[in-house]
Design an enzyme around this catalytic site. Structure first.
Site, mmCIF file in Angstrom:
data_model
loop_
_atom_site.group_PDB
_atom_site.id
_atom_site.type_symbol
_atom_site.label_atom_id
_atom_site.label_comp_id
_atom_site.label_asym_id
_atom_site.label_seq_id
_atom_site.Cartn_x
_atom_site.Cartn_y
_atom_site.Cartn_z
ATOM 1 N N GLU A 188 51.409 -20.669 -15.344
ATOM 2 C CA GLU A 188 52.990 -20.786 -16.270
ATOM 3 C C GLU A 188 54.016 -21.567 -14.978
ATOM 4 O O GLU A 188 54.342 -21.514 -13.532
ATOM 5 C CB GLU A 188 53.516 -19.236 -15.739
ATOM 6 C CG GLU A 188 53.622 -18.086 -16.685
ATOM 7 C CD GLU A 188 54.948 -17.295 -16.376
ATOM 8 O OE1 GLU A 188 54.746 -16.735 -15.418
ATOM 9 O OE2 GLU A 188 54.308 -16.295 -17.307
ATOM 10 N N GLU A 236 50.386 -14.321 -23.391
ATOM 11 C CA GLU A 236 51.229 -13.394 -22.366
ATOM 12 C C GLU A 236 52.271 -12.964 -22.990
ATOM 13 O O GLU A 236 52.899 -13.602 -22.867
ATOM 14 C CB GLU A 236 51.449 -14.124 -20.737
ATOM 15 C CG GLU A 236 51.228 -12.798 -19.826
ATOM 16 C CD GLU A 236 51.066 -12.793 -18.671
ATOM 17 O OE1 GLU A 236 50.575 -13.941 -18.233
ATOM 18 O OE2 GLU A 236 53.045 -12.991 -17.744
HETATM 19 C C1 IDC Z 1 52.499 -9.908 -11.606
HETATM 20 C C2 IDC Z 1 52.019 -8.890 -11.665
HETATM 21 C C3 IDC Z 1 52.187 -8.175 -10.174
HETATM 22 C C4 IDC Z 1 52.350 -9.417 -9.023
HETATM 23 C C5 IDC Z 1 52.357 -10.360 -9.800
HETATM 24 C C6 IDC Z 1 52.421 -11.861 -8.321
HETATM 25 O O1 IDC Z 1 52.283 -7.964 -12.542
HETATM 26 O O2 IDC Z 1 50.767 -7.112 -9.825
HETATM 27 O O3 IDC Z 1 52.126 -9.267 -8.525
HETATM 28 O O4 IDC Z 1 51.804 -10.993 -10.683
HETATM 29 O O5 IDC Z 1 51.950 -13.097 -8.772
HETATM 30 C C7 IDC Z 1 54.028 -13.669 -15.229
HETATM 31 C C8 IDC Z 1 53.204 -14.048 -14.638
HETATM 32 C C9 IDC Z 1 52.325 -12.490 -14.342
HETATM 33 C C10 IDC Z 1 52.765 -11.847 -13.790
HETATM 34 C C11 IDC Z 1 53.726 -10.962 -14.613
HETATM 35 C C12 IDC Z 1 54.716 -9.655 -14.288
HETATM 36 O O6 IDC Z 1 52.608 -15.143 -15.223
HETATM 37 O O7 IDC Z 1 50.895 -13.273 -13.102
HETATM 38 O O8 IDC Z 1 52.401 -10.071 -12.979
HETATM 39 N N1 IDC Z 1 54.036 -12.043 -15.395
HETATM 40 O O9 IDC Z 1 56.244 -10.371 -13.520
HETATM 41 N N2 IDC Z 1 54.650 -14.252 -15.757
HETATM 42 C C13 IDC Z 1 56.084 -13.070 -16.572
HETATM 43 C C14 IDC Z 1 55.372 -11.877 -15.656
#
Ligand code: IDC
Length: 335
Positions: A162, A254
């Protein structure tokens, strides 16, 4: 392809009789090397395919949720076509132990392959949001992965999870550096390119897909990545995604049924509208995430991974897990 052992395969078939065919021969065995055809993804015969499956959580936190049992369940009870291996770079990920994380990715590629699934190798850059921050690391990593797995036809490469806070130009430039590194070793592999603003095709920073169509990545056999979180991203976001799908090859690596935090209440109505659109357009998708993190978007109840399951059926699943397991079972190539 055979399961890891005859015994495990037989047990899984018993638990999920409907999927016995998938156990005997997985989607990657049936469909082989994928290639981008127009705006679609096609199999070795040139027929469009839609892959559906799950992403791991970050390997630095939830590697213990990826066991023989959970991966058997994903392939044979959930009928998933694809496993996304999510390797963070920062936040305690790859940069802290390149050798260890690379080896774990090698293992998981083999585990997915043994079960007849496609495997997406996700370079999970997130903070900082400029992919060029990690270009040298990415070169080292992808060069080794693409060389070791060059003889496989089931590996897809996602080169930047991302990008955020950077221009499309910066993202495109990074892609044009890394794609040749992969293609030097694995010339036929499909490469997935993260897009601006958390892989929103630019939408979350006030742009849209036309910045990409105006100045596409100079490479073939690639798809652009779109991510969404159904409770945060409503109808207008979805319609912009639909418009983009008419012009660009897209892969949703995702998405969540909840908010962009991966937590909070599920919006299954919004999520279903996205799934209907992706079925119509034959856009492949991967849900976040196969872990027992406390957030609502992690499919397993907290404690499941330490307890070693149960992995099949719905006993260990949160509401989002039950919902997505049903959807994966009834969609994709392994339905
Ligand atoms: C989130 C995880 C969380 C972690 C965080 C850290 O759920 O446990 O602490 O990242 O960076 C994304 C990202 C993905 C995110 C997810 C939810 O690619 O890494 O995971 N998310 O927030 N993009 C949109 C949402």
């Amino acid at each position: 392809m055979n399961g890891p052992t005859g015994a495990v395969t037989a047990a899984a078939e018993e638990a999920a009789p409907a999927s016995s065919e998938a156990a005997a021969s997985g989607p990657a065995d049936t469909h082989g090397q994928l290639a981008v055809c127009g705006v679609k993804l096609c199999d070795r015969n040139g027929d469009p395919v839609q892959l559906t499956g799950m992403s791991s959580h970050g390997l630095q936190w939830y590697s213990d949720c990826l066991t023989d049992g959970s991966l058997d369940a994903l392939a044979q009870d959930w009928n998933a076509d694809v496993l996304r291996v999510s390797m963070y770079i920062q936040e305690g990920g790859y940069e802290t132990d390149p050798r260890g994380f690379t080896d774990r990715v090698h293992e998981l590629i083999e585990e997915g392959t043994d079960r007849g699934m496609y495997v997406i190798v996700d370079w999970h850059m997130l903070t900082p949001g400029d992919p060029n921050h990690n270009t040298e690391r990415a070169r080292t990593f992808f060069s080794e992965i693409a060389s070791v797995h060059a003889d496989k036809d089931n590996v897809l490469y996602e080169i930047a999870n991302e990008p955020n806070g950077v221009s499309w130009d910066a993202v495109r430039g990074y892609a044009e550096e890394i794609i040749p590194v992969i293609r030097a070793e694995s010339p036929d592999a499909v490469v997935l390119v993260g897009t601006r603003a958390w892989s929103s095709l630019g939408l979350s920073e006030g742009s849209d897909h036309t910045e990409i169509t105006a100045d596409p990545v100079d490479a073939d056999n690639i798809m652009y990545v779109f991510h969404f979180y159904a409770a945060s991203h409503g109808a207008s976001y979805r319609e912009a995604f639909r418009a983009a799908a008419q012009e660009l090859p897209l892969f949703v690596t995702e998405f969540g049924t909840q908010q962009a935090t991966g937590d909070g209440p599920n919006d299954f109505t919004s999520a279903q509208a996205y799934l209907d659109l992706m079925e119509e357009e034959q856009i492949s998708w991967v849900n976040w995430n196969l872990s027992d993190d406390f957030r609502s978007g992690a499919v397993f109840e907290t404690g499941t991974c330490a307890a070693g399951g149960p992995w099949t059926g719905t006993d260990s699943l949160k509401p989002a897990g039950e919902w997505i397991r049903d959807r994966i079972r009834e969609s994709g190539t392994a339905a």
